[in-house]
Design a protein around this motif. Structure first.
Motif, PDB file in Angstrom:
ATOM      1  N   ILE A 415     -23.316  -1.151  -4.842  1.00 16.84           N
ATOM      2  CA  ILE A 415     -22.448  -1.247  -3.669  1.00 16.84           C
ATOM      3  C   ILE A 415     -22.525   0.052  -2.881  1.00 16.84           C
ATOM      4  CG2 ILE A 415     -20.075  -1.530  -2.881  1.00 16.84           C
ATOM      5  CD1 ILE A 415     -19.558  -3.159  -5.411  1.00 16.84           C
ATOM      6  N   VAL A 416     -22.900  -0.047  -1.621  1.00  9.05           N
ATOM      7  CA  VAL A 416     -22.986   1.122  -0.752  1.00  9.05           C
ATOM      8  C   VAL A 416     -22.069   0.897   0.444  1.00  9.05           C
ATOM      9  CG1 VAL A 416     -24.468   2.569   0.668  1.00  9.05           C
ATOM     10  CG2 VAL A 416     -25.348   1.594  -1.468  1.00  9.05           C
ATOM     11  N   SER A 417     -21.185   1.826   0.690  1.00 13.15           N
ATOM     12  CA  SER A 417     -20.276   1.706   1.823  1.00 13.15           C
ATOM     13  C   SER A 417     -20.920   2.321   3.054  1.00 13.15           C
ATOM     14  CB  SER A 417     -18.958   2.431   1.522  1.00 13.15           C
ATOM     15  OG  SER A 417     -18.135   2.431   2.669  1.00 13.15           O
ATOM     16  N   ASP A 418     -20.992   1.553   4.135  1.00  8.52           N
ATOM     17  CA  ASP A 418     -21.564   2.089   5.370  1.00  8.52           C
ATOM     18  C   ASP A 418     -20.474   2.549   6.333  1.00  8.52           C
ATOM     19  OD1 ASP A 418     -20.495  -0.313   6.052  1.00  8.52           O
ATOM     20  OD2 ASP A 418     -22.326  -1.159   6.935  1.00  8.52           O
ATOM     21  N   SER A 419     -19.198   2.502   5.888  1.00  4.81           N
ATOM     22  CA  SER A 419     -18.115   2.964   6.744  1.00  4.81           C
ATOM     23  C   SER A 419     -17.938   4.470   6.581  1.00  4.81           C
ATOM     24  CB  SER A 419     -16.807   2.243   6.388  1.00  4.81           C
ATOM     25  OG  SER A 419     -16.460   2.506   5.048  1.00  4.81           O
ATOM     26  N   GLU A 420     -17.453   5.125   7.619  1.00  2.00           N
ATOM     27  CA  GLU A 420     -17.269   6.571   7.591  1.00  2.00           C
ATOM     28  C   GLU A 420     -16.040   6.922   6.776  1.00  2.00           C
ATOM     29  OE1 GLU A 420     -16.726  10.309  10.704  1.00  2.00           O
ATOM     30  OE2 GLU A 420     -17.130   8.280  11.421  1.00  2.00           O
ATOM     31  N   ARG A 421     -16.253   7.717   5.748  1.00  2.00           N
ATOM     32  CA  ARG A 421     -15.170   8.166   4.883  1.00  2.00           C
ATOM     33  C   ARG A 421     -15.125   9.683   4.949  1.00  2.00           C
ATOM     34  NH1 ARG A 421     -14.435   5.676  -0.556  1.00  2.00           N
ATOM     35  NH2 ARG A 421     -15.392   7.639  -1.202  1.00  2.00           N
ATOM     36  N   PRO A 422     -14.108  10.255   5.614  1.00  2.00           N
ATOM     37  CA  PRO A 422     -14.081  11.713   5.781  1.00  2.00           C
ATOM     38  C   PRO A 422     -14.053  12.463   4.462  1.00  2.00           C
ATOM     39  CG  PRO A 422     -11.992  10.723   6.446  1.00  2.00           C
ATOM     40  CD  PRO A 422     -12.969   9.607   6.266  1.00  2.00           C
ATOM     41  N   GLN A 423     -13.484  11.871   3.415  1.00  2.00           N
ATOM     42  CA  GLN A 423     -13.409  12.558   2.132  1.00  2.00           C
ATOM     43  C   GLN A 423     -14.771  12.744   1.479  1.00  2.00           C
ATOM     44  OE1 GLN A 423     -12.181   9.587   2.837  1.00  2.00           O
ATOM     45  NE2 GLN A 423     -12.157   8.164   1.118  1.00  2.00           N
ATOM     46  N   ASP A 424     -15.786  11.984   1.904  1.00  2.00           N
ATOM     47  CA  ASP A 424     -17.113  12.117   1.319  1.00  2.00           C
ATOM     48  C   ASP A 424     -17.782  13.428   1.695  1.00  2.00           C
ATOM     49  OD1 ASP A 424     -16.826   9.665   0.122  1.00  2.00           O
ATOM     50  OD2 ASP A 424     -17.899   8.563   1.688  1.00  2.00           O
ATOM     51  N   ASP A 425     -17.427  13.986   2.839  1.00  2.00           N
ATOM     52  CA  ASP A 425     -18.040  15.230   3.300  1.00  2.00           C
ATOM     53  C   ASP A 425     -17.052  16.388   3.341  1.00  2.00           C
ATOM     54  OD1 ASP A 425     -20.606  14.047   3.829  1.00  2.00           O
ATOM     55  OD2 ASP A 425     -19.690  13.079   5.577  1.00  2.00           O
ATOM     56  N   ASP A 426     -15.865  16.189   2.839  1.00  2.00           N
ATOM     57  CA  ASP A 426     -14.808  17.197   2.893  1.00  2.00           C
ATOM     58  C   ASP A 426     -14.259  17.387   1.491  1.00  2.00           C
ATOM     59  OD1 ASP A 426     -12.426  18.625   3.234  1.00  2.00           O
ATOM     60  OD2 ASP A 426     -11.990  17.710   5.173  1.00  2.00           O
ATOM     61  N   PHE A 427     -14.690  18.459   0.819  1.00  2.00           N
ATOM     62  CA  PHE A 427     -14.320  18.666  -0.577  1.00  2.00           C
ATOM     63  C   PHE A 427     -12.819  18.776  -0.763  1.00  2.00           C
ATOM     64  CE2 PHE A 427     -13.584  21.694  -4.145  1.00  2.00           C
ATOM     65  CZ  PHE A 427     -14.039  20.883  -5.179  1.00  2.00           C
ATOM     66  N   GLN A 428     -12.153  19.534   0.098  1.00  2.00           N
ATOM     67  CA  GLN A 428     -10.708  19.705  -0.048  1.00  2.00           C
ATOM     68  C   GLN A 428      -9.975  18.375   0.125  1.00  2.00           C
ATOM     69  OE1 GLN A 428     -10.390  22.805   2.969  1.00  2.00           O
ATOM     70  NE2 GLN A 428      -9.852  24.314   1.405  1.00  2.00           N
ATOM     71  N   LEU A 429     -10.390  17.597   1.120  1.00  2.00           N
ATOM     72  CA  LEU A 429      -9.758  16.299   1.337  1.00  2.00           C
ATOM     73  C   LEU A 429     -10.022  15.368   0.157  1.00  2.00           C
ATOM     74  CD1 LEU A 429      -8.218  14.303   3.068  1.00  2.00           C
ATOM     75  CD2 LEU A 429     -10.327  13.843   4.342  1.00  2.00           C
ATOM     76  N   GLY A 430     -11.245  15.407  -0.382  1.00  2.00           N
ATOM     77  CA  GLY A 430     -11.557  14.584  -1.547  1.00  2.00           C
ATOM     78  C   GLY A 430     -10.692  14.941  -2.744  1.00  2.00           C
ATOM     79  N   GLN A 431     -10.446  16.249  -2.938  1.00  2.00           N
ATOM     80  CA  GLN A 431      -9.587  16.672  -4.037  1.00  2.00           C
ATOM     81  C   GLN A 431      -8.136  16.243  -3.824  1.00  2.00           C
ATOM     82  OE1 GLN A 431     -12.140  17.180  -6.148  1.00  2.00           O
ATOM     83  NE2 GLN A 431     -10.839  18.747  -7.069  1.00  2.00           N
ATOM     84  N   ALA A 432      -7.693  16.274  -2.565  1.00  2.00           N
ATOM     85  CA  ALA A 432      -6.340  15.809  -2.266  1.00  2.00           C
ATOM     86  C   ALA A 432      -6.191  14.323  -2.597  1.00  2.00           C
ATOM     87  CB  ALA A 432      -6.010  16.069  -0.801  1.00  2.00           C
ATOM     88  N   LEU A 433      -7.190  13.541  -2.237  1.00  2.00           N
ATOM     89  CA  LEU A 433      -7.152  12.106  -2.530  1.00  2.00           C
ATOM     90  C   LEU A 433      -7.152  11.873  -4.040  1.00  2.00           C
ATOM     91  CD1 LEU A 433      -7.257   9.150  -1.641  1.00  2.00           C
ATOM     92  CD2 LEU A 433      -9.751   9.369  -1.467  1.00  2.00           C
ATOM     93  N   ASN A 434      -7.981  12.621  -4.761  1.00  2.00           N
ATOM     94  CA  ASN A 434      -8.012  12.465  -6.218  1.00  2.00           C
ATOM     95  C   ASN A 434      -6.659  12.801  -6.841  1.00  2.00           C
ATOM     96  OD1 ASN A 434     -10.703  11.680  -6.222  1.00  2.00           O
ATOM     97  ND2 ASN A 434     -11.469  13.761  -6.533  1.00  2.00           N
ATOM     98  N   LEU A 435      -5.997  13.836  -6.308  1.00  2.00           N
ATOM     99  CA  LEU A 435      -4.683  14.204  -6.831  1.00  2.00           C
ATOM    100  C   LEU A 435      -3.676  13.078  -6.614  1.00  2.00           C
ATOM    101  CD1 LEU A 435      -2.683  16.183  -8.064  1.00  2.00           C
ATOM    102  CD2 LEU A 435      -2.390  17.211  -5.788  1.00  2.00           C
ATOM    103  N   LEU A 436      -3.702  12.472  -5.420  1.00  2.00           N
ATOM    104  CA  LEU A 436      -2.786  11.364  -5.143  1.00  2.00           C
ATOM    105  C   LEU A 436      -3.026  10.201  -6.100  1.00  2.00           C
ATOM    106  CD1 LEU A 436      -2.788  11.313  -1.229  1.00  2.00           C
ATOM    107  CD2 LEU A 436      -0.851  11.878  -2.711  1.00  2.00           C
ATOM    108  N   LYS A 437      -4.300   9.912  -6.376  1.00  2.00           N
ATOM    109  CA  LYS A 437      -4.606   8.828  -7.318  1.00  2.00           C
ATOM    110  C   LYS A 437      -4.084   9.180  -8.701  1.00  2.00           C
ATOM    111  CE  LYS A 437      -8.795   7.174  -4.996  1.00  2.00           C
ATOM    112  NZ  LYS A 437     -10.266   7.034  -5.110  1.00  2.00           N
ATOM    113  N   GLY A 438      -4.240  10.449  -9.094  1.00  2.00           N
ATOM    114  CA  GLY A 438      -3.739  10.869 -10.396  1.00  2.00           C
ATOM    115  C   GLY A 438      -2.232  10.769 -10.490  1.00  2.00           C
ATOM    116  N   LEU A 439      -1.539  11.133  -9.409  1.00  2.00           N
ATOM    117  CA  LEU A 439      -0.078  11.010  -9.397  1.00  2.00           C
ATOM    118  C   LEU A 439       0.354   9.569  -9.565  1.00  2.00           C
ATOM    119  CD1 LEU A 439       0.820  13.483  -6.487  1.00  2.00           C
ATOM    120  CD2 LEU A 439       1.219  13.831  -8.938  1.00  2.00           C
TER     121      LEU A 439
END
Length: 445
Positions: A415-439
């Motif tokens: 499965i490959v997503s062709d939609s733009e996901r800002p967290q894919d190119d933004d390490f800090q944003l990706g970590q924020a999203l991971n934290l929310l999932k963990g919470l």
């Protein structure tokens, strides 16, 4: 005699003079029933006799310059330069505003202005980029917070005043300008930009993944509080009226309107103090409290900040951190915790004078210290690992099926997503999203 009612014009909390945005940030007028009180009445020290010896020296210097300077200088120029000198030696944010600068200040909260889209300050005699504004010539050219501007169109900036630098960088939209920059102690490099009319949309939002929203505030304008409320409602509506988590991005947000910062904070808080200010004059002491309404409906929250987060954005981050409403992530903020008051003068001029410091709900002064994140996450460059060549179990002929009836997943159907996901190119944003999932996992959601 200058009275308090006039002195208490709207306050400013913008960090420094932006290209075309001269430290904008209006707060509220004093209550209508406030009795005019002279500054002298509030501060007995102001009743001290005039320093006659120093005034005699000033007049003597004025006379000597007029009589002996190599070129004639008129009284108006000398006196205005003296006023500028008085203000420039107080702190980086106090300034004497001539008519054009004062007009820019009054118009700056509209969200549209001319220039490059850079918030600037001064460091070691050089012009320093505090933050580039999203979707402007500066951000598109790759200019970053912390860059030192060492030359403007070949003219060195060492020792140049911020107002002079701003005037050089401003110009007619469509005209070009070259900036020489130094980044993190490296070698100078040149960037060519084209001036433009800057239209700033202060609030942007989108879904990062189902259930997880993203809300970016680029600066605090007069209508930012209202726009954040609308964005929160739209994010909930687009996700079945419920969010599992939200990232509030305040990175490279140079500040802006104090009232907007209070309103944004209030969208996430239901009680308690948001911010208070303390100064020498009575009207400089203000307190702002949250009301019971909660536009965010208690959604788990991560607030992103960095060294370009200043002033009003630090108010929001500090309030949410002190109230334990969200997790602050990123790097230390800028540390601009002073309040400026604009004092209109005659002839369409004004003083922008630092009159107070602001404090977080727990009494922390942000001035020259900034907000420390709860979780430090530095910016990082992401590189994608190439998908491994080869086969998977599901590619093998005669492979067993999944015992639970799940579909096969051979390598050819990844499965490959062709939609733009800002967290894919933004390490800090990706970590924020991971934290929310963990919470959410720890809460059993």
């Amino acid at each position: 005699m200058l009275h308090l009612r006039r002195f208490a014009q709207p306050s400013t909390l913008a960090l420094a003079v932006m290209l075309g945005l001269h430290g904008s940030a209006w707060a509220q007028e004093p209550p209508a029933d406030t009795e005019p009180t002279s500054i002298e009445a509030q501060d007995p020290a102001r009743k001290a006799p005039l320093p006659l010896d120093e005034l005699r020296t000033f007049v003597e210097v004025l006379d000597r310059i007029k009589a002996a300077y190599v070129e004639p200088v008129d009284d108006k120029t000398l006196l205005e330069n003296a006023i500028k000198g008085m203000l420039s030696n107080l702190d980086p944010h106090s300034a004497y505003l001539e008519p054009e600068a004062f007009a820019d200040l009054q118009e700056s909260t509209s969200g549209e202005f001319g220039g490059l889209g850079i918030e600037v300050g001064i460091e070691d005699g050089f012009i320093k980029v505090v933050s580039p504004i999203d979707d402007t010539p500066a951000s598109k050219a790759g200019i970053e917070a912390g860059d030192l501007i060492v030359k403007i169109d070949g003219k060195p900036t060492k020792g140049m005043s911020m107002m002079d630098a701003v005037n050089l960088m401003r110009g007619k939209p469509g005209t070009d300008i070259s900036l020489s920059l130094v980044r993190e102690g490296g070698k100078p490099f040149d960037v060519k930009l084209t001036r433009a009319v800057i239209k700033v949309n202060s609030v942007k939002s989108q879904m990062l993944e189902p259930g997880y929203g993203y809300l970016r505030v680029t600066q605090f304008q007069m209508n930012t509080g209202e726009e954040v409320g609308k964005a929160l409602a739209a994010l909930r509506k687009n996700n079945g009226n419920k969010l599992n988590g939200l990232v509030l991005d305040l990175r490279n947000n140079p500040g802006g309107v104090l009232q907007a910062a209070v309103e944004v904070s209030d969208h996430f808080l239901t009680k308690g103090l948001i911010v208070y200010t303390k100064g020498r004059i009575a009207n400089s002491e203000l307190r702002f409290n949250a009301d019971p309404a909660d536009a965010s409906e208690g959604v788990p929250l991560v607030v992103l900040i960095n060294g370009g987060s200043a002033s009003a954005s630090e108010i929001v981050a500090g309030a949410l951190q002190d109230q334990k409403r969200g997790v602050v992530m990123g790097t230390d903020s800028f540390g601009k915790g002073s309040v400026q008051t604009v004092l209109p003068l005659n002839n369409d001029r004004a003083l922008k004078l630092t009159t107070a410091l602001y404090f977080t709900p727990k009494g922390r002064s942000i001035q020259a210290q900034g907000i420390e994140p709860d979780i430090e996450v530095a910016r990082a460059k992401l590189t994608r690992e190439q998908a491994a060549e080869g086969i998977r179990e599901a590619d093998l002929a005669g492979h067993l099926g999944n015992g639970n009836g799940g579909p096969d997943r051979p390598s050819s159907t990844q499965i490959v997503s062709d939609s733009e996901r800002p967290q894919d190119d933004d390490f800090q944003l990706g970590q924020a999203l991971n934290l929310l999932k963990g919470l959410n996992l720890t809460r059993g959601q």
